[in-house]
Write an enzyme that holds these catalytic residues in place. Structure first.
Site, PDB file in Angstrom:
ATOM      1  N   ASP A   7       0.949  -1.094   0.094  1.00  0.00           N
ATOM      2  CA  ASP A   7       0.326   0.070   0.110  1.00  0.00           C
ATOM      3  C   ASP A   7       0.813   1.296  -0.119  1.00  0.00           C
ATOM      4  O   ASP A   7       2.443   0.950   0.201  1.00  0.00           O
ATOM      5  CB  ASP A   7      -0.519  -0.266   0.689  1.00  0.00           C
ATOM      6  CG  ASP A   7      -1.627   0.694   1.285  1.00  0.00           C
ATOM      7  OD1 ASP A   7      -2.261   1.445  -0.692  1.00  0.00           O
ATOM      8  OD2 ASP A   7      -2.835   1.285   2.164  1.00  0.00           O
ATOM      9  N   ARG A  33      -0.225   7.637  -2.704  1.00  0.00           N
ATOM     10  CA  ARG A  33       0.864   8.724  -2.062  1.00  0.00           C
ATOM     11  C   ARG A  33       2.430   9.287  -1.830  1.00  0.00           C
ATOM     12  O   ARG A  33       2.930  10.145  -1.422  1.00  0.00           O
ATOM     13  CB  ARG A  33       0.321   7.895   0.282  1.00  0.00           C
ATOM     14  CG  ARG A  33      -0.954   8.948   0.168  1.00  0.00           C
ATOM     15  CD  ARG A  33      -1.261   7.871   1.648  1.00  0.00           C
ATOM     16  NE  ARG A  33      -1.457   6.199   1.286  1.00  0.00           N
ATOM     17  CZ  ARG A  33      -1.841   5.424   1.911  1.00  0.00           C
ATOM     18  NH1 ARG A  33      -1.537   5.935   4.054  1.00  0.00           N
ATOM     19  NH2 ARG A  33      -2.579   4.194   1.408  1.00  0.00           N
ATOM     20  N   ASN A  73     -10.569  -2.576  -5.886  1.00  0.00           N
ATOM     21  CA  ASN A  73      -9.995  -1.659  -6.298  1.00  0.00           C
ATOM     22  C   ASN A  73     -10.490  -0.925  -7.714  1.00  0.00           C
ATOM     23  O   ASN A  73     -10.355  -0.021  -7.986  1.00  0.00           O
ATOM     24  CB  ASN A  73      -8.556  -2.016  -6.544  1.00  0.00           C
ATOM     25  CG  ASN A  73      -7.651  -2.041  -5.188  1.00  0.00           C
ATOM     26  OD1 ASN A  73      -7.161  -2.809  -4.963  1.00  0.00           O
ATOM     27  ND2 ASN A  73      -7.807  -0.830  -4.219  1.00  0.00           N
ATOM     28  N   TRP A  74     -11.670  -1.446  -7.744  1.00  0.00           N
ATOM     29  CA  TRP A  74     -12.524  -1.081  -9.143  1.00  0.00           C
ATOM     30  C   TRP A  74     -13.106  -0.321  -9.754  1.00  0.00           C
ATOM     31  O   TRP A  74     -14.035   0.778 -10.175  1.00  0.00           O
ATOM     32  CB  TRP A  74     -13.391  -2.417  -9.673  1.00  0.00           C
ATOM     33  CG  TRP A  74     -12.840  -3.607 -10.496  1.00  0.00           C
ATOM     34  CD1 TRP A  74     -12.995  -4.601  -9.317  1.00  0.00           C
ATOM     35  CD2 TRP A  74     -12.027  -3.619 -10.803  1.00  0.00           C
ATOM     36  NE1 TRP A  74     -12.619  -5.435 -10.231  1.00  0.00           N
ATOM     37  CE2 TRP A  74     -11.472  -5.163 -11.268  1.00  0.00           C
ATOM     38  CE3 TRP A  74     -11.712  -3.028 -12.662  1.00  0.00           C
ATOM     39  CZ2 TRP A  74     -10.762  -6.046 -12.501  1.00  0.00           C
ATOM     40  CZ3 TRP A  74     -10.826  -3.595 -13.485  1.00  0.00           C
ATOM     41  CH2 TRP A  74     -10.719  -5.104 -13.338  1.00  0.00           C
ATOM     42  N   ARG A 133     -11.491   2.578  -8.755  1.00  0.00           N
ATOM     43  CA  ARG A 133     -10.474   3.485  -8.848  1.00  0.00           C
ATOM     44  C   ARG A 133     -10.725   4.613  -9.952  1.00  0.00           C
ATOM     45  O   ARG A 133     -11.854   4.014 -10.691  1.00  0.00           O
ATOM     46  CB  ARG A 133      -9.120   3.359  -9.251  1.00  0.00           C
ATOM     47  CG  ARG A 133      -9.321   2.099  -7.954  1.00  0.00           C
ATOM     48  CD  ARG A 133      -7.939   3.090  -6.839  1.00  0.00           C
ATOM     49  NE  ARG A 133      -7.662   2.502  -5.451  1.00  0.00           N
ATOM     50  CZ  ARG A 133      -6.392   2.760  -5.469  1.00  0.00           C
ATOM     51  NH1 ARG A 133      -5.906   2.320  -6.173  1.00  0.00           N
ATOM     52  NH2 ARG A 133      -6.210   1.403  -4.105  1.00  0.00           N
ATOM     53  N   GLU A 165       1.094 -13.549  12.264  1.00  0.00           N
ATOM     54  CA  GLU A 165       1.927 -12.322  12.791  1.00  0.00           C
ATOM     55  C   GLU A 165       2.008 -11.010  12.181  1.00  0.00           C
ATOM     56  O   GLU A 165       1.897 -10.591  10.747  1.00  0.00           O
ATOM     57  CB  GLU A 165       3.256 -12.365  13.499  1.00  0.00           C
ATOM     58  CG  GLU A 165       2.853 -13.525  14.540  1.00  0.00           C
ATOM     59  CD  GLU A 165       2.425 -13.511  15.573  1.00  0.00           C
ATOM     60  OE1 GLU A 165       2.231 -12.074  15.541  1.00  0.00           O
ATOM     61  OE2 GLU A 165       2.012 -14.065  15.975  1.00  0.00           O
TER      62      GLU A 165
HETATM   63  C1  IPE Z   1      -5.854  -2.698  -0.366  1.00  0.00           C
HETATM   64  O1  IPE Z   1      -5.312  -1.415  -0.549  1.00  0.00           O
HETATM   65  C2  IPE Z   1      -5.449  -3.682  -1.388  1.00  0.00           C
HETATM   66  C3  IPE Z   1      -3.799  -3.600  -2.292  1.00  0.00           C
HETATM   67  C4  IPE Z   1      -2.997  -3.318  -1.681  1.00  0.00           C
HETATM   68  C5  IPE Z   1      -3.897  -4.189  -3.725  1.00  0.00           C
HETATM   69  P1  IPE Z   1      -6.137   0.067  -0.529  1.00  0.00           P
HETATM   70  O2  IPE Z   1      -5.825   1.127  -0.794  1.00  0.00           O
HETATM   71  O3  IPE Z   1      -7.216  -0.213  -1.953  1.00  0.00           O
HETATM   72  O4  IPE Z   1      -7.298  -0.336   0.536  1.00  0.00           O
HETATM   73  P2  IPE Z   1      -7.557   0.636   1.417  1.00  0.00           P
HETATM   74  O5  IPE Z   1      -8.599   1.217   0.534  1.00  0.00           O
HETATM   75  O6  IPE Z   1      -7.336   1.752   1.577  1.00  0.00           O
HETATM   76  O7  IPE Z   1      -8.612   0.184   2.335  1.00  0.00           O
HETATM   77  C1  IPE Z   2      -1.817   0.274  -3.436  1.00  0.00           C
HETATM   78  O1  IPE Z   2      -1.248   1.433  -3.395  1.00  0.00           O
HETATM   79  C2  IPE Z   2      -1.715  -0.364  -5.021  1.00  0.00           C
HETATM   80  C3  IPE Z   2      -2.872  -0.684  -4.723  1.00  0.00           C
HETATM   81  C4  IPE Z   2      -3.993  -0.750  -3.828  1.00  0.00           C
HETATM   82  C5  IPE Z   2      -3.518  -1.076  -6.681  1.00  0.00           C
HETATM   83  P1  IPE Z   2      -2.727   2.624  -3.209  1.00  0.00           P
HETATM   84  O2  IPE Z   2      -2.395   2.835  -5.107  1.00  0.00           O
HETATM   85  O3  IPE Z   2      -3.499   1.716  -2.742  1.00  0.00           O
HETATM   86  O4  IPE Z   2      -1.933   4.206  -2.990  1.00  0.00           O
HETATM   87  P2  IPE Z   2      -2.574   4.729  -1.644  1.00  0.00           P
HETATM   88  O5  IPE Z   2      -2.596   4.367  -0.364  1.00  0.00           O
HETATM   89  O6  IPE Z   2      -3.673   5.514  -2.563  1.00  0.00           O
HETATM   90  O7  IPE Z   2      -1.073   5.911  -0.917  1.00  0.00           O
HETATM   91 MG    MG Z   3      -3.935   2.341  -0.855  1.00  0.00          MG
END
Ligand code: IPE
Ligand code: IPE
Ligand code: MG
Length: 256
Positions: free
Chosen positions: A31, A35, A79-80, A82, A218
Site C-alpha cells: 500500500d 501517496r 479497487n475497481w 478507482r 503475525e
Molecule cells: C489494499 O489497498 C489493496 C491492495 C494493496 C491491492 P487499498 O489502498 O485498496 O486499501 P484501502 O482502500 O486503503 O483500505
Molecule cells: C497500493 O497503493 C496499490 C493498489 C491498491 C493497487 P495505492 O494505490 O492504494 O496507494 P495509496 O494508498 O492511495 O497511497
Molecule cells: Mg491504498
C-alpha cells in the site's frame, strides 16, 4: 535460483536472522503507491510504476531467504472503484510485469500462482498469467502468489456456494463440513496460512485480504510507502517476527 544465490547461515547471521526464525509464508498488502507519488508531486501511476521495482526486490529477497511462499496483494476486488485512467494503467503495468518477469521467475526457479477472480480480467492478461503458471509449474523454488481481483469475502462466499452445492446433491452431509472443508474450497487450497502479514504505508487494516487464512498470522505494519519498501525492510520485519511469541490460544513454553 542456484544454491549460491540463497543466503548461507553465515550471511543470515550477518543480517541478525536465524534460519529457524524465517516465516514460511509471508503475505504483503502493498500500500501507499499513490501517496508516495503525490509526496513527490508526481501522478499516482508513477507510484504504481515504482512499486513494481519493490515487487522485484522483495520477490528475490524472499526467495534468497528461503521462504516457501510469498503472497502479494496486487489488486483487490474493491479497487475497481478507482478512476478509469488509473485502472487502465494498473492493468497495463500488470500485463507488462507478467511478460517481463517470466524469465526472472524461471531463472529463480519460482512457482507462480494467482488467487482472485481472474476470469473478470482482460483475456490477454489471463493468457499471460496462464503462460507463467504453466511454464513455472515444474519448478521447485518459492511459490510466488499474486492476489489479483481478490477479495476475501467474495472468496468465502463462493466457497460456501460450492459447499452448499455438494450438500444439495448428496455428496456431503452438513455435519461433515469441517474447517478443512472450508479451507479446501478457498482459492488458497493447499497453501500454508501466512505466518507473517506485512502492510506498508502505516495503515492498520486488512482491506478484505485473506480473512480466513490470517487467523493466526503475525502482523507487521511499516511506515514506508510500498515504492520505498526494499530488502532491508523485509529483513527488519523478519527479525521482529522471530521475536514474537506465537501462542495460538495456548500458553508459551516458558509459562506452561
Ligand atoms: C489494499 O489497498 C489493496 C491492495 C494493496 C491491492 P487499498 O489502498 O485498496 O486499501 P484501502 O482502500 O486503503 O483500505
Ligand atoms: C497500493 O497503493 C496499490 C493498489 C491498491 C493497487 P495505492 O494505490 O492504494 O496507494 P495509496 O494508498 O492511495 O497511497
Ligand atoms: Mg491504498
Amino acid at each position: 535460483m542456484s544454491r549460491e544465490e540463497k543466503y548461507s547461515d553465515a550471511q543470515l547471521a550477518a543480517f541478525g536472522i536465524d534460519r529457524a526464525g524465517i516465516p514460511r509464508h509471508v503475505a504483503v498488502i502493498m500500500d501507499g503507491n499513490g501517496r508516495w507519488a503525490q509526496k513527490h508531486g508526481w501522478p499516482r501511476i508513477e507510484g504504481h510504476r515504482r512499486g513494481v521495482a519493490s515487487v522485484r526486490s522483495i520477490v528475490e529477497e524472499a526467495s534468497r531467504l528461503g521462504m516457501d511462499q510469498l503472497t502479494l496483494y496486487c489488486f483487490s476486488s474493491e479497487n475497481w472503484k478507482r478512476p478509469p485512467k488509473e485502472l487502465t494503467l494498473l492493468m497495463h503495468l500488470l500485463k507488462q510485469y507478467l511478460v517481463e518477469e517470466r524469465r526472472e521467475i524461471q531463472r529463480q526457479g519460482l512457482r507462480f500462482s494467482v488467487i482472485g477472480k481472474t476470469a473478470e480480467l482482460d483475456p490477454m492478461i489471463q493468457a499471460e498469467m496462464q503462460k507463467t503458471i504453466d511454464a513455472s509449474a515444474g519448478n521447485d523454488g518459492m511459490m510466488l502468489c499474486l492476489a489479483i481481483n481478490y477479495g476475501a469475502r467474495m472468496e468465502i462466499t463462493e466457497a460456501v456456494q460450492r459447499i452448499a452445492e455438494s450438500v444439495q446433491c448428496g455428496q456431503l452431509r452438513p455435519e461433515d463440513i469441517s474447517e478443512k472443508t472450508v479451507a479446501d474450497h478457498l482459492m488458497t487450497a493447499g497453501m500454508p496460512d501466512p505466518d507473517l502479514l506485512i502492510r506498508t504505508a502505516s495503515e492498520y487494516r486488512i482491506s478484505n485480504f485473506l480473512l480466513w487464512q490470517i487467523s493466526y498470522s503475525e502482523i507487521w505494519v511499516s511506515d514506508k510507502f510500498w515504492p520505498e519498501f526494499r530488502e532491508v525492510d523485509l529483513r527488519a520485519a523478519i527479525r521482529d517476527f522471530a521475536r514474537r511469541d506465537r501462542r495460538y490460544g495456548g500458553l508459551s513454553p516458558v509459562s506452561s
